[in-house]
Enzyme design. Structure first.
Site: not given
Length: 273
Positions: A192, A238, A250
């Site tokens: 990420c 994240h 993402e």
């Protein structure tokens, strides 16, 4: 393509091919502007119609590519379903065939072992099918986003701002479908934080490597003021990138691919500067 679309393109082509007399375009001619014949035959008029024909051709080709890609995703989803159906049926058939009651302690233990193995196998088949479904759904969302926000082929015409934030968004979207790999920083595999770091590097902006460092990059932004290019932190560990219209791009988790998702509600946001 409808007959009226074909006719409009044919008539526009004839203006430049020297076939017949230049027609007068009415306002109802599917977006072709109404001009006097002399205006249409002017250099400006010819260039305008050439651009419109080229734009229509590109739009049709882009739509065809999107349709083909969507058809492949849907066909793959049907294949996934058929495979999962066959696998789970096989486990079920095994259980139905194994109906004999064990008569000894050894046979009872063996029956328990087979039962546990079948339960594990069935659970695995269901989880794999769910993972495949999520991937297919993400692919369809990506296609839908491209259809709504791109004008023609490639990544032109995105509804994102100019400047470095826009470059970063376009860079991130160019990686759609690339696999998530923990610790990867691109250009073909990402985690990420690696994705947003790589995307901003294409725009000439350095971000720190990990999510826990990136939460301190840039300046804080209120969720109500999020805009394309902002870093979005839906939970600890994240990071996503806002792309507008309540969406983010993402690299979500192991086993998934770079995808477009919906913007969450309980989020923290940082804006690189």
């Amino acid at each position: 393509m409808t007959e009226s679309d074909v006719e409009a393109l044919r008539r526009a082509h004839e203006l430049f091919a020297g076939v017949g007399q230049p027609p007068t375009f009415a306002s109802a001619d599917r977006g072709w502007p109404s001009r006097r014949a002399g205006d249409v035959n002017s250099f400006v008029g010819q260039g305008d119609y050439q651009r419109r024909v080229q734009h229509s051709r590109e739009a049709l080709l882009s739509a065809a590519r999107t349709d083909n890609a969507a058809a492949r995703v849907i066909a793959g989803a049907h294949q996934d379903r058929a495979q999962a159906q066959a696998l789970t049926k096989g486990v079920l058939d095994e259980a139905r065939a194994d109906a004999a009651a064990p008569t000894t302690p050894m046979a009872q233990r063996e029956a328990m072992r087979r039962r546990a193995a079948r339960l594990r196998a069935q659970r695995t088949h269901v989880l794999i099918a769910r993972l495949h479904a999520r991937r297919r759904s993400a692919a369809l969302r990506a296609l839908r986003y491209r259809m709504l926000h791109h004008r023609g082929p490639g990544l032109t015409g995105l509804a994102v701002p100019n400047g470095r934030a826009g470059l970063a968004v376009r860079a991130a979207l160019s990686r759609l479908g690339r696999p998530y790999v923990w610790g990867a920083t691109g250009p073909d595999q990402f985690d990420c934080s690696g994705l947003v770091q790589w995307a901003y590097a294409q725009a000439g902006i350095h971000l720190d490597r990990t999510t826990y460092q990136q939460i301190n990059d840039g300046i804080p932004v209120a969720p109500a003021q999020v805009r394309p290019g902002d870093l979005v932190f839906p939970h600890a560990g994240h990071v996503q990138m806002a792309i507008g219209n309540g969406l983010v791009v993402e690299a979500p988790y192991s086993g998934a691919s770079v995808r477009i998702s919906h913007l969450g509600s309980n989020i923290a946001i940082r804006r690189p500067i």
